[in-house]
Design an enzyme around this catalytic site. Sequence first.
Site, PDB file in Angstrom:
ATOM      1  CB  THR A  91      -3.417  -5.544   3.088  1.00 55.19           C
ATOM      2  OG1 THR A  91      -3.928  -5.253   1.662  1.00 55.19           O
ATOM      3  CG2 THR A  91      -1.551  -6.659   1.394  1.00 55.19           C
TER       4      THR A  91
ATOM      5  N   GLY B  65      -2.356  -0.767   0.508  1.00 57.37           N
ATOM      6  CA  GLY B  65      -2.856   0.634   0.400  1.00 57.37           C
ATOM      7  C   GLY B  65      -3.593   0.446  -0.545  1.00 57.37           C
TER       8      GLY B  65
HETATM    9  N1  ASP Z   1      -3.767  -3.124  -1.518  1.00 53.93           N
HETATM   10  C1  ASP Z   1      -4.860  -4.007  -1.258  1.00 53.93           C
HETATM   11  C2  ASP Z   1      -6.061  -4.103  -2.352  1.00 53.93           C
HETATM   12  O1  ASP Z   1      -6.411  -3.091  -2.289  1.00 53.93           O
HETATM   13  C3  ASP Z   1      -5.341  -3.385   0.198  1.00 53.93           C
HETATM   14  C4  ASP Z   1      -4.596  -3.645   1.276  1.00 53.93           C
HETATM   15  O2  ASP Z   1      -3.073  -2.709   1.291  1.00 53.93           O
HETATM   16  O3  ASP Z   1      -4.808  -3.566   2.672  1.00 53.93           O
HETATM   17  O4  ASP Z   1      -6.966  -4.914  -2.173  1.00 53.93           O
END
Ligand code: ASP
Length: 320
Positions: free
Chosen positions: A180, A232
Amino acid sequence: MTEVRKPVIVVHGGAGTWRPGRSQAGLEGVKKAAKTGFDVLKHGGIAVDSVMEAVAIMEDEDAFNAGYGSSLNIEKRVEMEASIMDGKTLQAGAVGLLKDVKNPVRLARIVMEETDHVFIVGEGAEKLAKIFNLERREMMTELRLKYHEQQRKALLEGKFELRKLASLIKSYPELFQLETVGAVALDKDGNVAAATSTGGFPLKLPGRIGDSPLIGCGTYADNWAGACSATGVGEIAIRLVLAKTVCSYMENEKTAQDAVEIAIKLVNQRLTATYNSMGLIAVDAHGGIGAAHNSPNMCWAYVTPEKQEPVASLTAKTVK
Ligand code: ASP
């Protein structure tokens, strides 16, 4: 007279495990984003423009799980989400369940500034993108299709007793790179802003919303405190209202670095029953920067007035 601040920007391209084959593209991407965002600030631009432009750069790169190259859900579809917040006014905008808007972060900004709302998803959001003539793009890439096939196979391969995706991720961490993107910035007038954008968790159920578009969870900015963007496992950040928690620590005089480390410790102490991989970046109201994670990696970069050029890394302070 208002005090003139030295502008700073911090960006992330996701926590998780960055494998050698892809890490160069990630590092180049975060550097480019940090430089773009810093150039906005250097020329007197505002923090909101800086974080939006930085995130838009990463949405356009296929190295990240945001915009072009977003992860696919269990039905092999893209459902993107993003948010942005202005620490001066506490105005915020967020979007979710987007299929083909080229830059979800630009649509989040439109929600913030052109509507009376904070969060618009699905058809309504796509309609708004049309009204404002935002560019469209086919978001699915060969790489994400390949990952999807591998992830689905792993899910089905004799693992029928698995009730939660978390167990699968523990067994196959290399298939669940999160990637992300996010940015936080402080401008010369002392205003902070934050933005986050994602394709969400791979293999997510259709309609699942993570932390990235949720104000307070994945994104928060308040001039009285600072700004934070998370990456995350979204469900972890949601349950701890993590970005706002980091800002509350900063409001109580913690530096950005202390605040993100304390927040990761909180994750480690309070949410241990499931996969709890998290990464955080922050800037405090004094221009201090922070970055910490409990995941093996977090791809990130920053530019400060002292450095002028982006400094990028695949790790920050690892908090165990
Ligand atoms: N936080 C994002 C989600 O759970 C994923 C990520 O941070 O890559 O959708």
